[in-house]
Write a protein that holds these residues in place. Sequence first.
Motif, PDB file in Angstrom:
ATOM      1  N   UNK A   1     -16.531  42.738 -31.533  1.00 22.99           N
ATOM      2  CA  UNK A   1     -16.615  42.932 -30.083  1.00 22.99           C
ATOM      3  C   UNK A   1     -18.045  42.766 -29.577  1.00 22.99           C
ATOM      4  N   UNK A   2     -19.014  43.297 -30.318  1.00 21.03           N
ATOM      5  CA  UNK A   2     -20.401  43.196 -29.866  1.00 21.03           C
ATOM      6  C   UNK A   2     -20.874  41.748 -29.875  1.00 21.03           C
ATOM      7  N   UNK A   3     -20.567  41.020 -30.939  1.00 19.54           N
ATOM      8  CA  UNK A   3     -21.008  39.626 -31.009  1.00 19.54           C
ATOM      9  C   UNK A   3     -20.334  38.769 -29.946  1.00 19.54           C
ATOM     10  N   UNK A   4     -19.074  39.033 -29.686  1.00 20.20           N
ATOM     11  CA  UNK A   4     -18.376  38.293 -28.629  1.00 20.20           C
ATOM     12  C   UNK A   4     -19.027  38.585 -27.282  1.00 20.20           C
ATOM     13  N   UNK A   5     -19.384  39.844 -27.047  1.00 19.77           N
ATOM     14  CA  UNK A   5     -20.049  40.218 -25.795  1.00 19.77           C
ATOM     15  C   UNK A   5     -21.385  39.497 -25.664  1.00 19.77           C
ATOM     16  N   UNK A   6     -22.183  39.490 -26.730  1.00 17.75           N
ATOM     17  CA  UNK A   6     -23.485  38.823 -26.692  1.00 17.75           C
ATOM     18  C   UNK A   6     -23.303  37.328 -26.450  1.00 17.75           C
ATOM     19  N   UNK A   7     -22.341  36.710 -27.129  1.00 20.40           N
ATOM     20  CA  UNK A   7     -22.082  35.284 -26.919  1.00 20.40           C
ATOM     21  C   UNK A   7     -21.633  34.996 -25.486  1.00 20.40           C
ATOM     22  N   UNK A   8     -20.764  35.855 -24.954  1.00 19.81           N
ATOM     23  CA  UNK A   8     -20.280  35.653 -23.585  1.00 19.81           C
ATOM     24  C   UNK A   8     -21.425  35.745 -22.583  1.00 19.81           C
ATOM     25  N   UNK A   9     -22.289  36.737 -22.775  1.00 22.66           N
ATOM     26  CA  UNK A   9     -23.422  36.883 -21.862  1.00 22.66           C
ATOM     27  C   UNK A   9     -24.372  35.697 -21.983  1.00 22.66           C
ATOM     28  N   UNK A  10     -24.542  35.194 -23.200  1.00 20.31           N
ATOM     29  CA  UNK A  10     -25.403  34.028 -23.389  1.00 20.31           C
ATOM     30  C   UNK A  10     -24.841  32.788 -22.732  1.00 20.31           C
ATOM     31  N   UNK A  11     -23.535  32.590 -22.874  1.00 21.80           N
ATOM     32  CA  UNK A  11     -22.898  31.426 -22.255  1.00 21.80           C
ATOM     33  C   UNK A  11     -22.988  31.510 -20.737  1.00 21.80           C
ATOM     34  N   UNK A  12     -22.819  32.725 -20.198  1.00 26.20           N
ATOM     35  CA  UNK A  12     -22.887  32.904 -18.742  1.00 26.20           C
ATOM     36  C   UNK A  12     -24.320  32.988 -18.234  1.00 26.20           C
TER      37      UNK A  12
ATOM     38  N   UNK B   1     -22.369  42.064 -41.731  1.00 26.86           N
ATOM     39  CA  UNK B   1     -22.110  42.768 -40.471  1.00 26.86           C
ATOM     40  C   UNK B   1     -22.508  41.932 -39.271  1.00 26.86           C
ATOM     41  N   UNK B   2     -23.549  41.142 -39.418  1.00 24.62           N
ATOM     42  CA  UNK B   2     -24.036  40.334 -38.302  1.00 24.62           C
ATOM     43  C   UNK B   2     -23.178  39.082 -38.121  1.00 24.62           C
ATOM     44  N   UNK B   3     -22.782  38.452 -39.213  1.00 24.66           N
ATOM     45  CA  UNK B   3     -22.047  37.187 -39.153  1.00 24.66           C
ATOM     46  C   UNK B   3     -20.628  37.386 -38.631  1.00 24.66           C
ATOM     47  N   UNK B   4     -20.010  38.508 -38.960  1.00 24.54           N
ATOM     48  CA  UNK B   4     -18.631  38.752 -38.528  1.00 24.54           C
ATOM     49  C   UNK B   4     -18.556  38.793 -37.003  1.00 24.54           C
ATOM     50  N   UNK B   5     -17.595  38.106 -36.438  1.00 25.47           N
ATOM     51  CA  UNK B   5     -17.444  38.078 -34.986  1.00 25.47           C
ATOM     52  C   UNK B   5     -16.623  39.298 -34.576  1.00 25.47           C
TER      53      UNK B   5
END
Length: 94
Positions: free
Chosen positions: A20-31, A14-18
Motif C-alpha cells: 500500500x505504501x509503495x503504491x501510494x508513493x508511485x501514485x503521488x509521483x505519477x500525479x 520490504x522495499x521491493x514488494x509493492x
Amino acid sequence: MLTALAGLGLGLSLIVAIGAQNVFVLRQGIRREHVLAVVIICALSDAALIAAGVAGLGFVLSAAPWLVVVARWAGALFLLTYAALAARRAWRGG
C-alpha cells in the motif's frame, strides 16, 4: 558478514514488494503531487520502524501485551480510514 547480508536482503525485500505504501508513493509521483514530502515522510517512517525493531520493540511488546492490542486497533483504524478515502476517490472518479 552473513548477518549483515541477511538484514540487507530482508530490507530490500520490504522495499521491493509493492504494498500500500509503495503504491501510494508511485501514485503521488505519477500525479506529481507533493512528491518530495511523501518520499521524505515514507522514508523516515520506514527508518523509524526499522530502528524500533532493531532496538527491541518486540521485547517491550512482550512485557506489555496491551500495547499489541492498541497497535492492532490503531493499525485497523488507519487502514479503514485509508480504504474509505480510496473508495471515495474511486466513487467520485477522475
